[in-house]
Motif scaffolding. Structure first.
Motif, PDB file in Angstrom:
ATOM      1  N   ASP A   5      41.800  40.146  50.151  1.00 27.81           N
ATOM      2  CA  ASP A   5      42.983  39.658  48.852  1.00 27.81           C
ATOM      3  C   ASP A   5      43.827  40.729  47.656  1.00 27.81           C
ATOM      4  N   ALA A   6      44.874  40.561  47.548  1.00 31.62           N
ATOM      5  CA  ALA A   6      44.697  41.517  46.285  1.00 31.62           C
ATOM      6  C   ALA A   6      44.938  40.855  44.811  1.00 31.62           C
ATOM      7  N   ARG A   7      43.998  41.808  44.158  1.00 28.53           N
ATOM      8  CA  ARG A   7      44.155  41.320  42.567  1.00 28.53           C
ATOM      9  C   ARG A   7      44.362  42.274  42.023  1.00 28.53           C
ATOM     10  N   ARG A   8      44.900  42.190  40.638  1.00 30.94           N
ATOM     11  CA  ARG A   8      45.599  42.248  40.015  1.00 30.94           C
ATOM     12  C   ARG A   8      43.905  43.304  39.223  1.00 30.94           C
ATOM     13  N   PRO A   9      43.844  44.227  38.834  1.00 35.54           N
ATOM     14  CA  PRO A   9      42.781  44.837  37.518  1.00 35.54           C
ATOM     15  C   PRO A   9      42.931  43.892  35.579  1.00 35.54           C
ATOM     16  N   ALA A  10      41.517  43.837  35.828  1.00 39.94           N
ATOM     17  CA  ALA A  10      42.245  42.774  34.529  1.00 39.94           C
ATOM     18  C   ALA A  10      42.153  43.834  33.858  1.00 39.94           C
ATOM     19  N   ALA A  11      42.040  45.346  33.507  1.00 35.58           N
ATOM     20  CA  ALA A  11      42.206  46.425  33.188  1.00 35.58           C
ATOM     21  C   ALA A  11      43.525  47.061  32.888  1.00 35.58           C
ATOM     22  N   LEU A  12      44.557  46.729  34.036  1.00 31.66           N
ATOM     23  CA  LEU A  12      45.916  46.733  33.457  1.00 31.66           C
ATOM     24  C   LEU A  12      46.358  45.728  33.300  1.00 31.66           C
ATOM     25  N   GLY A  13      47.481  46.515  31.880  1.00 32.55           N
ATOM     26  CA  GLY A  13      48.336  45.372  30.759  1.00 32.55           C
ATOM     27  C   GLY A  13      49.039  44.726  31.880  1.00 32.55           C
ATOM     28  N   ALA A  14      49.460  43.847  31.579  1.00 27.92           N
ATOM     29  CA  ALA A  14      50.387  42.631  32.686  1.00 27.92           C
ATOM     30  C   ALA A  14      51.677  43.080  32.341  1.00 27.92           C
ATOM     31  N   ASP A  15      52.226  44.015  31.048  1.00 21.09           N
ATOM     32  CA  ASP A  15      53.204  44.852  31.534  1.00 21.09           C
ATOM     33  C   ASP A  15      53.516  46.169  32.019  1.00 21.09           C
ATOM     34  N   TRP A  16      52.366  46.566  32.855  1.00 17.79           N
ATOM     35  CA  TRP A  16      52.122  47.651  33.492  1.00 17.79           C
ATOM     36  C   TRP A  16      53.837  47.509  33.905  1.00 17.79           C
ATOM     37  N   PRO A  17      54.732  48.168  34.381  1.00 15.35           N
ATOM     38  CA  PRO A  17      55.704  48.206  35.332  1.00 15.35           C
ATOM     39  C   PRO A  17      55.380  48.784  36.962  1.00 15.35           C
ATOM     40  N   ALA A  18      55.761  47.730  37.797  1.00 15.08           N
ATOM     41  CA  ALA A  18      55.634  48.775  39.185  1.00 15.08           C
ATOM     42  C   ALA A  18      55.948  50.174  39.352  1.00 15.08           C
ATOM     43  N   VAL A  51      49.501  56.773  30.820  1.00 16.02           N
ATOM     44  CA  VAL A  51      48.517  56.932  31.864  1.00 16.02           C
ATOM     45  C   VAL A  51      47.593  55.892  31.485  1.00 16.02           C
ATOM     46  N   VAL A  52      46.749  55.400  32.259  1.00 16.57           N
ATOM     47  CA  VAL A  52      45.867  54.787  31.636  1.00 16.57           C
ATOM     48  C   VAL A  52      44.417  54.679  33.198  1.00 16.57           C
ATOM     49  N   SER A  53      43.592  54.989  32.412  1.00 13.85           N
ATOM     50  CA  SER A  53      41.979  54.747  33.253  1.00 13.85           C
ATOM     51  C   SER A  53      41.187  53.430  33.683  1.00 13.85           C
ATOM     52  N   LEU A  54      41.653  53.322  34.771  1.00 10.97           N
ATOM     53  CA  LEU A  54      40.648  51.707  34.951  1.00 10.97           C
ATOM     54  C   LEU A  54      39.054  51.632  35.218  1.00 10.97           C
ATOM     55  N   GLY A  55      38.217  53.382  35.806  1.00 12.74           N
ATOM     56  CA  GLY A  55      37.295  53.194  35.887  1.00 12.74           C
ATOM     57  C   GLY A  55      37.138  52.729  37.906  1.00 12.74           C
ATOM     58  N   THR A  56      36.031  52.125  37.763  1.00 10.98           N
ATOM     59  CA  THR A  56      35.612  51.679  38.968  1.00 10.98           C
ATOM     60  C   THR A  56      36.366  50.436  39.094  1.00 10.98           C
ATOM     61  N   ILE A  57      36.781  49.914  40.188  1.00  9.54           N
ATOM     62  CA  ILE A  57      37.697  49.096  40.845  1.00  9.54           C
ATOM     63  C   ILE A  57      36.881  48.914  42.289  1.00  9.54           C
ATOM     64  N   ASP A  58      37.231  47.378  42.421  1.00  7.70           N
ATOM     65  CA  ASP A  58      36.831  46.484  43.897  1.00  7.70           C
ATOM     66  C   ASP A  58      37.624  46.812  44.793  1.00  7.70           C
ATOM     67  N   GLU A  59      37.482  46.872  45.798  1.00  8.52           N
ATOM     68  CA  GLU A  59      38.822  47.182  46.771  1.00  8.52           C
ATOM     69  C   GLU A  59      39.392  45.508  47.170  1.00  8.52           C
ATOM     70  N   HIS A  60      39.250  44.511  46.007  1.00  6.35           N
ATOM     71  CA  HIS A  60      40.663  43.673  45.710  1.00  6.35           C
ATOM     72  C   HIS A  60      41.171  44.013  44.643  1.00  6.35           C
ATOM     73  N   GLU A  61      40.854  44.982  44.107  1.00  6.36           N
ATOM     74  CA  GLU A  61      42.021  45.796  42.846  1.00  6.36           C
ATOM     75  C   GLU A  61      42.581  46.509  43.787  1.00  6.36           C
ATOM     76  N   ARG A  62      41.787  47.363  44.659  1.00  4.32           N
ATOM     77  CA  ARG A  62      42.534  48.990  45.332  1.00  4.32           C
ATOM     78  C   ARG A  62      43.873  48.679  46.227  1.00  4.32           C
ATOM     79  N   GLU A  63      43.877  46.597  46.674  1.00  2.78           N
ATOM     80  CA  GLU A  63      44.939  45.860  47.602  1.00  2.78           C
ATOM     81  C   GLU A  63      46.168  46.439  46.540  1.00  2.78           C
ATOM     82  N   TRP A  64      45.214  45.940  45.202  1.00  2.00           N
ATOM     83  CA  TRP A  64      46.486  44.841  44.112  1.00  2.00           C
ATOM     84  C   TRP A  64      47.553  46.427  44.409  1.00  2.00           C
ATOM     85  N   LEU A  65      46.612  47.559  44.109  1.00  3.35           N
ATOM     86  CA  LEU A  65      47.064  48.642  42.683  1.00  3.35           C
ATOM     87  C   LEU A  65      47.672  49.772  44.210  1.00  3.35           C
ATOM     88  N   VAL A  66      47.890  49.230  45.547  1.00  2.00           N
ATOM     89  CA  VAL A  66      48.111  50.273  46.096  1.00  2.00           C
ATOM     90  C   VAL A  66      48.987  49.372  46.904  1.00  2.00           C
TER      91      VAL A  66
END
Length: 720
Positions: free
Chosen positions: A416-429, A494-509
């Protein structure tokens, strides 16, 4: 040939025929089966005699049937067709052979199986021809019952069995060692197998009684075989296996599953799906994620092996697979301890080539040595791409016969995809996404340069997300920081998120406009294929392995020209037709990269490794590991002894000081003993063989001094 005929010659020696002595203490039914089997499969001109189970009785029959060679069965056994001819050939293959010992179905050091193995479809071994055996006749250090061929010339040279010993000790230990010391040798007849009929008899090696330990002091530490030929012969005789026993090193699965750990887990799952293996998965019990553990525990024909519970008695599998290169000698030692044969996956040579990923030059050289050690020990080396294979061959790190190319799968289980918490809600796709650790070769600095060129040259309004673990040493973090200071116009983009898990990776891609993958070096390069399966284009260069595995025309980065690359990237970001063509080409290639294909190829590699001929370098690797283990134990014992001796000396000093009643200090900066004497004593303490008798003598002196001083001390107290 009849037993009454005159001796002839065989392999250049006098040969007076053969006789079979059955010296078995067994139930009548077992003896009946044994007789019937021998009668059916033994030439009629060979004498078969049942005799009491004792060295004296066997000696009498050996003498009575001179000059015949003797085949001695110490238990009731069933034999198969051609057993005697094959056993005779093994015994006579070399003029210096004293005995040839047959393989057994179970329960001996030359066993093909074990009484505890499952029956039915999983029963591995039956008495009969050994189709894969090559009659290697491996040298062994002693004879092994229950079926041993004793040559007459060896009996004449070494003399009769020692009648003061039990039969097995007399044959397996005493007679065998007398032959060795006389210059003869013993072999295993690896194309002969007998079935032991007495399940109650463990068939374990004959105990070495104290008199025999004194007679042959070297024997307790002498292995049955000191080369890999016996292991090869046993593996060939056991094959084919309904399920090949394999230990898979999954210690990389510590903690939550992220990044490359996915590939380790997916391969394990696919290997289990083949149901071709009896899989043992090595994990760190205290560190593996609970969900991952449950997933592994539910796999068919799979068990978990806790690294924390390993000991010298942990049984070996036929094959041990380490799914990444070896980082230290202990990685190699573990593989050789838990597998008869070693398979290694060499993911890439990045760290092998790059000293910047280590704290100092010595650490880098240690890693390179460990890497070479693993490659040398491995019967098969698995690589992801032809590029990595060619690199290994170019540096003579492995020979072509042992390396196999097996691309990884990209059809991972979806999460399941999950938006990274460290990525602001206003960050555009529609952003650029750069995935991966900040190792310098991942080239994240180029992703920043690419973003700057897109914005400055083409007015692109998007931003860049950097997602990956920070590493040290070898990080590009400082370079990225300095670049951002020089380009303040990129602030906020530019935003650097550091370590992410597979759920966050799925959302980012899924939400990226394109994935930037500017890596300068990869062992395979999965990300372009993974992105394409998600419908997202990937910006990469035709470098290293990607030049081999990526479809022609899909690389869009011009190494390493940010302006030219930005022009190509803009097409994929803005032109739907070009974007679709790019994604379609990569996705078509990606669909061929399945974990089931990878697992099927890997199983075949395991089978190859299991019966591969013994190599000198692999034997040397095992010798080095054994030597390091001995030195480690010796060092630990010496340290423990040193601590013991020092504690003993301290206790004696404390006792003397308490009795005398004044501060007698012998050692230390202000010690009563001269420094040269203190150093000499310390050197003695480090050598237990010298220090122990010395300290025993000193202890006696101290006790005498204490006995003399006690009445003086008592008088002194009374006078006060």
């Amino acid at each position: 040939m009849s037993m009454n005929e005159q001796p002839n010659t065989r392999e250049g020696r006098a040969f007076g025929g053969r006789c079979v002595l059955v010296a078995a203490s067994a139930e009548p039914e077992q003896l009946c089966r044994c007789r019937a089997s021998i009668r059916e499969h033994t030439p009629s001109d060979v004498a078969v005699v049942e005799v009491e189970h004792s060295a004296s009785a066997v000696n009498r029959e050996i003498e009575r049937h001179a000059p015949a060679d003797v085949i001695l069965l110490t238990e009731a056994c069933e034999v198969s067709a051609d057993w005697l001819e094959r056993l005779t050939a093994a015994a006579n293959a070399d003029t210096n052979t004293a005995s040839a010992s047959a393989f057994a179905d179970a329960g001996t050091p030359l066993a093909l199986g074990d009484r505890s193995e499952p029956s039915g479809d999983d029963a591995r071994h039956t008495v009969g021809p050994l189709g894969r055996s090559q009659a290697l006749h491996p040298r062994i250090s002693r004879a092994v019952a229950p079926c041993v061929y004793l040559r007459r010339d060896a009996l004449q040279l070494a003399g009769p069995l020692d009648e003061a010993l039990d039969l097995r000790s007399a044959v397996e230990v005493d007679f065998a060692q007398r032959c060795v010391l006389d210059g003869l040798r013993h072999v295993a007849a690896d194309d002969v197998v007998v079935e032991r009929l007495d399940a109650a008899d463990s068939g374990s090696p004959a105990d070495i009684a104290p008199p025999l330990r004194r007679r042959y002091p070297y024997l307790e530490k002498t292995p049955l075989a000191d080369s890999g030929v016996l292991a090869e012969a046993l593996l060939r005789a056991r094959a084919p296996w309904p399920r090949l026993p394999v230990t898979f090193d999954a210690r990389a699965l510590d903690g939550a599953i992220t990044g490359t750990q996915v590939h380790v887990l997916e391969l394990i799952l696919a290997l289990a799906r083949t149901q071709a293996l009896q899989l043992r998965v090595l994990v760190r019990e205290g560190q593996i994620d609970t969900a991952t553990r449950r997933l592994l525990e539910g796999l068919p024909y799979t068990e978990l092996l806790a690294a924390e519970r390993l000991d010298p008695h942990t049984p070996r599998s036929v094959v041990f697979h380490r799914p990444q290169q070896t980082f230290s000698p202990s990685d190699v030692g573990l593989g050789l301890a838990l597998g008869e044969r070693f398979v290694i996956s060499q993911l890439d040579l990045i760290a092998y080539r790059n000293p910047g990923y280590f704290v100092d030059a010595a650490s880098w050289q240690d890693y390179r040595a460990a890497n070479r050690h693993g490659l040398s020990a491995a019967e098969r080396v698995v690589v992801f791409s032809p590029h990595t294979r060619d690199e290994l061959l170019a540096d003579a790190l492995v020979d072509a016969a042992r390396v196999r190319v097996v691309p990884p799968g990209v059809d991972h289980r979806r999460v399941d995809a999950r938006r990274p918490a460290a990525l602001g809600a206003d960050w555009p796709a529609g952003f650029l996404l750069c995935l991966g650790t900040d190792f310098r070769h991942k080239n994240r600095l180029f992703a920043l340069r690419l973003l700057a060129a897109l914005r400055q040259q083409h007015g692109w309004s998007g931003g860049l997300v950097l997602a990956g673990t920070h590493v040290s040493p070898g990080s590009s973090e400082q370079d990225e920081h300095e670049y951002m200071l020089e380009h303040p116009e990129l602030d906020g983009f530019v935003v650097s998120l550091g370590t992410i898990d597979e759920h966050e990776r799925e959302w980012l891609v899924a939400n990226a406009g394109a994935v930037a993958y500017p890596s300068a070096y990869e062992g395979f390069g999965l990300i372009p294929f993974e992105a394409a399966l998600g419908g997202v284009p990937c910006l990469f260069a035709s470098q290293s392995s990607l030049a081999d595995v990526a479809p022609a025309g899909t690389a869009t980065i011009v190494p390493w020209d940010a302006v030219a690359s930005a022009a190509s990237a803009l097409v994929l970001l803005t032109n739907a037709e070009a974007r679709d063509a790019h994604v379609h080409a990569l996705a078509a290639a990606a669909r061929k990269l399945t974990w089931d294909r990878a697992a099927a190829a890997t199983v075949e590699i395991y089978r190859e490794a299991a019966i591969a001929p013994v190599r000198g370098s692999a034997t040397l690797s095992r010798d080095l590991v054994a030597r390091e283990a001995r030195l480690s134990v010796q060092h630990e014992e010496e340290v423990a002894s040193l601590i013991d001796q020092r504690e003993h000396a301290r206790q004696m000093y404390d006792a003397l000081n308490a009795e005398v009643g004044f501060g007698l200090v012998l050692i230390g900066p202000n010690g009563a003993l001269p420094e040269s004497v203190q150093r000499a004593l310390l050197a003695l303490v480090a050598r237990p063989a010298l220090s122990r008798p010395l300290f025993r003598c000193l202890s006696g002196v101290f006790l005498g001094v204490l006995a003399f001083l006690r009445p003086i001390k008592a008088l002194s107290r009374r006078s006060r």
